[in-house]
Design an enzyme around this catalytic site. Structure first.
Site, short mmCIF file in Angstrom:
data_model
loop_
_atom_site.label_atom_id
_atom_site.label_comp_id
_atom_site.label_asym_id
_atom_site.label_seq_id
_atom_site.Cartn_x
_atom_site.Cartn_y
_atom_site.Cartn_z
N LYS A 22 0.84 -1.21 0.00
CA LYS A 22 0.00 0.00 0.00
C LYS A 22 0.86 1.25 0.00
CE LYS A 22 -2.07 1.85 4.15
NZ LYS A 22 -1.40 3.10 4.23
N ASN A 23 1.92 1.24 0.85
CA ASN A 23 2.73 2.45 0.99
C ASN A 23 3.69 2.68 -0.16
OD1 ASN A 23 1.35 2.96 3.29
ND2 ASN A 23 3.03 2.51 4.72
N ARG A 92 -4.73 10.39 3.79
CA ARG A 92 -3.50 11.07 4.17
C ARG A 92 -2.55 11.24 2.97
NH1 ARG A 92 -0.34 13.90 7.88
NH2 ARG A 92 1.80 13.39 7.43
N CYS A 116 -5.62 8.13 9.02
CA CYS A 116 -5.83 7.58 10.36
C CYS A 116 -5.54 8.61 11.43
CB CYS A 116 -4.89 6.40 10.59
SG CYS A 116 -5.60 4.83 10.11
N ARG A 121 0.47 14.28 13.21
CA ARG A 121 0.81 14.12 11.79
C ARG A 121 0.98 15.46 11.06
NH1 ARG A 121 -1.85 8.79 9.34
NH2 ARG A 121 0.27 8.53 8.60
N PRO A 122 1.94 16.29 11.51
CA PRO A 122 2.17 17.56 10.81
C PRO A 122 2.77 17.33 9.42
CG PRO A 122 3.89 17.18 12.44
CD PRO A 122 2.91 16.05 12.58
N ILE A 123 2.73 18.37 8.57
CA ILE A 123 3.36 18.23 7.25
C ILE A 123 4.38 19.36 7.02
CG2 ILE A 123 1.54 16.90 6.12
CD1 ILE A 123 0.57 19.55 4.89
N ASP A 124 4.89 19.91 8.15
CA ASP A 124 5.83 21.02 8.03
C ASP A 124 7.07 20.66 7.21
OD1 ASP A 124 6.16 19.30 10.34
OD2 ASP A 124 7.84 20.57 10.93
N LEU A 125 7.55 19.42 7.33
CA LEU A 125 8.77 19.04 6.61
C LEU A 125 8.52 18.94 5.11
CD1 LEU A 125 10.12 16.30 9.07
CD2 LEU A 125 10.70 18.72 8.97
N ASP A 305 3.74 0.53 12.09
CA ASP A 305 2.54 -0.06 11.51
C ASP A 305 2.31 -1.51 11.95
OD1 ASP A 305 2.01 2.31 10.26
OD2 ASP A 305 2.59 1.66 8.25
N ARG A 397 -9.18 0.17 4.61
CA ARG A 397 -8.27 1.17 4.02
C ARG A 397 -6.95 0.53 3.60
NH1 ARG A 397 -6.62 5.18 7.70
NH2 ARG A 397 -5.12 5.22 6.03
C1 UD1 Z 1 4.21 6.79 6.44
C2 UD1 Z 1 3.32 5.61 6.17
C3 UD1 Z 1 2.69 5.11 7.47
C4 UD1 Z 1 3.77 4.83 8.51
C5 UD1 Z 1 4.72 6.01 8.66
C6 UD1 Z 1 5.92 5.69 9.53
C7 UD1 Z 1 2.54 5.97 3.93
C8 UD1 Z 1 1.38 6.25 3.03
N1 UD1 Z 1 2.29 5.99 5.23
O1 UD1 Z 1 3.38 7.82 6.99
O2 UD1 Z 1 1.96 3.92 7.18
O3 UD1 Z 1 3.16 4.59 9.75
O4 UD1 Z 1 5.23 6.41 7.36
O5 UD1 Z 1 6.62 4.60 9.06
O6 UD1 Z 1 3.63 5.69 3.46
N2 UD1 Z 1 6.64 14.39 10.92
C9 UD1 Z 1 6.79 15.73 11.21
N3 UD1 Z 1 6.64 16.64 10.20
C10 UD1 Z 1 6.34 16.26 8.92
C11 UD1 Z 1 6.18 14.90 8.63
C12 UD1 Z 1 6.32 13.98 9.65
O7 UD1 Z 1 7.06 16.08 12.34
O8 UD1 Z 1 6.23 17.14 8.04
C13 UD1 Z 1 6.78 13.37 12.00
C14 UD1 Z 1 5.46 12.64 12.28
O9 UD1 Z 1 4.66 13.34 13.21
C15 UD1 Z 1 5.94 11.32 12.84
C16 UD1 Z 1 7.25 11.08 12.09
O10 UD1 Z 1 7.64 12.34 11.54
O11 UD1 Z 1 6.24 11.42 14.21
C17 UD1 Z 1 7.15 10.06 10.98
O12 UD1 Z 1 6.12 10.40 10.10
P1 UD1 Z 1 6.22 10.07 8.54
O13 UD1 Z 1 7.41 9.21 8.31
O14 UD1 Z 1 6.13 11.34 7.79
O15 UD1 Z 1 4.91 9.21 8.29
P2 UD1 Z 1 3.91 9.33 7.08
O16 UD1 Z 1 4.64 9.63 5.82
O17 UD1 Z 1 2.74 10.14 7.44
#
Ligand code: UD1
Length: 418
Positions: A22-23, A92, A116, A121-125, A305, A397
């Site tokens: 899926k990922n 997401r 989920c 789950r921020p997207i700042d990065l 996961d 999902r």
């Molecule tokens: C992806 C996977 C999800 C998995 C996760 C961790 C997909 C579709 N989903 O989610 O199944 O559980 O990786 O292996 O591939 N973070 C920030 N800022 C950001 C982005 C992330 O602080 O901009 C933090 C998150 O809060 C979290 C950590 O980084 O603590 C890891 O998140 P991330 O690796 O980004 O997970 P996803 O890409 O959402």
């Protein structure tokens, strides 16, 4: 809403074929926006996240065909750069489209993504990375608007190795001018898979799977047919199911190397594991010994996961375990449900303290997120008596035909559509 009715106690014996990850599939589908030529992705799981991604692509004007197994996308007709709130909230991974849509149209507008509810789950990065490539970003009214004149390669240092941010930046950088270097990149196998897909359609990406990814921008991408890697989380879920229920299960198409953090724990637990080529087999006599500690970490550490499923396994193993969740803040929401089945678990902050019991008992429980829901299904399969798992749309999902695959190896599980 659909529910599962499960009569626990059966041993699981037989073979299960593992779906494409899926990922991997989700970012690869987002990547198809980058090209005007047709792309076919093989062995795609028929899950809600994929269906929603296809709806989003359709909304952008791409033509998508899903025959229940393979997906063909023709993005030559893409006209829109806007992803409406209703769709972005469902998924997401809609956030990956920022990188690919801005690369295609030099513009993108997307509502904040859903998915989920497992933490902030921020997207700042993601946004910081895109800014480094020359994208101007405006956040207003729940929408993120991106615009740029040219995308220019740059060096990007991630504050933490985020999977999604790494993939989003890769997607934007593929057609940027010059070279982009992502440092402290996530090293998950699905990122290497995205790199392999992108290169198969003409991109120049190297280093994925390590902490540094180098992308030389190209002007145009082509089309092709791609087989993504197997879903290590689906495979891990079935391994844990077999460990908890007892039996002998062989997973076809699964890669042991990508699951070695789990395989080591299962071995410690008392299961016999054999992983070679593209097969993993497990033998369990249900006399499980607790593993002392499990800590979720970025790859190659123990995957977040599989944390919920592993917690369910520890709940029926002899002895005590401490499970630490380092990635997401609210990933223990399944624990009160497991307690209804007789599990002895307390949660404090990011840790679950599990004291194993010899048997769980059937109960009515509610799935609250994808992997927590899967953990409840495993617990119900291993429990004595009948369980009902409600709200299984969360499970749909990420798992395709979960009940068929489990029934094929002896699980007594049926879906009830209400
Ligand atoms: C992806 C996977 C999800 C998995 C996760 C961790 C997909 C579709 N989903 O989610 O199944 O559980 O990786 O292996 O591939 N973070 C920030 N800022 C950001 C982005 C992330 O602080 O901009 C933090 C998150 O809060 C979290 C950590 O980084 O603590 C890891 O998140 P991330 O690796 O980004 O997970 P996803 O890409 O959402």
């Amino acid at each position: 809403m659909d529910k599962y009715i499960i009569n626990g106690g059966n041993r699981l014996c037989g073979k299960i074929r593992i779906q494409s990850a899926k990922n991997s599939v989700l970012p690869i589908l987002a990547a198809t926006v980058l090209t005007d030529e047709k792309v076919t992705i093989l062995n795609v799981p028929d899950i809600t996240d994929v269906r929603n991604m296809l709806r989003i692509l359709g909304c952008l004007g791409c033509r998508a065909q899903f025959d229940g197994n393979n997906v063909t996308i023709d993005s030559s007709s893409a006209v829109s750069y806007e992803i409406p709130r209703t769709l972005a909230h469902e998924l997401r991974s809609s956030v990956f489209l920022l990188g690919s849509v801005v690369s295609r149209f030099r513009k993108a507008k997307i509502a904040y993504p859903g998915g989920c509810d497992i933490g902030l789950r921020p997207i700042d990065l993601h946004l910081k990375g895109l800014k480094r490539l020359g994208v101007r970003i405006d956040e207003h009214n729940g929408y993120i608007s991106c615009e740029c004149d040219v995308l220019k390669g740059n060096e990007i240092m991630l504050d933490c190795p985020s999977v999604g941010a790494t993939e989003n930046i890769m997607l934007a950088a593929v057609t940027a001018e010059g070279t982009t270097v992502i440092k402290n990149a996530a090293r998950e196998p699905e990122i290497e898979d995205l790199q392999n897909f992108l290169n198969s359609v003409g991109a120049k990406v190297k280093g994925a799977g390590s902490g540094t990814i180098v992308i030389d921008g190209v002007k145009k991408l082509g089309g092709g047919v791609y087989q993504p890697i197997a879903d290590r989380i689906e495979a891990g879920t079935f391994l844990i199911a077999a460990a908890m229920c007892g039996g002998e299960v062989e997973l076809i198409g699964a890669n042991g190397e990508m699951l070695s953090s789990l395989l080591h724990k299962l071995y410690e637990n008392g299961c016999k594991i054999d992983a070679k080529d593209d097969k993993i087999s497990i033998v369990s006599d249900r006399r499980l010994r607790s593993v002392k500690s499990v800590e979720t970490q970025p790859y190659p550490g123990f995957p977040t996961d599989l944390q919920a499923q592993m917690t369910a396994l520890c709940a029926v193993s002899k002895g005590s375990s401490v499970i630490t969740e380092n990635l997401f803040e609210t990933r223990f929401k399944f624990v009160p449900e497991l307690r209804k089945m007789g599990a002895d678990i307390t949660v404090a902050d990011r840790c679950a303290f599990v004291r194993g019991v010899s048997r769980l008992r059937g109960a009515t429980v509610i799935a609250q997120d994808l992997r927590g829901g899967a953990a409840l299904v495993l617990a119900a399969l291993a429990a004595e008596g009948k369980s009902e798992v409600l709200d299984i749309s969360h499970i749909d999902r990420g798992y395709s035909g979960l009940e068929y695959k489990l029934r094929a190896v002896g699980g007594d599980i049926v879906r009830n559509s209400v």
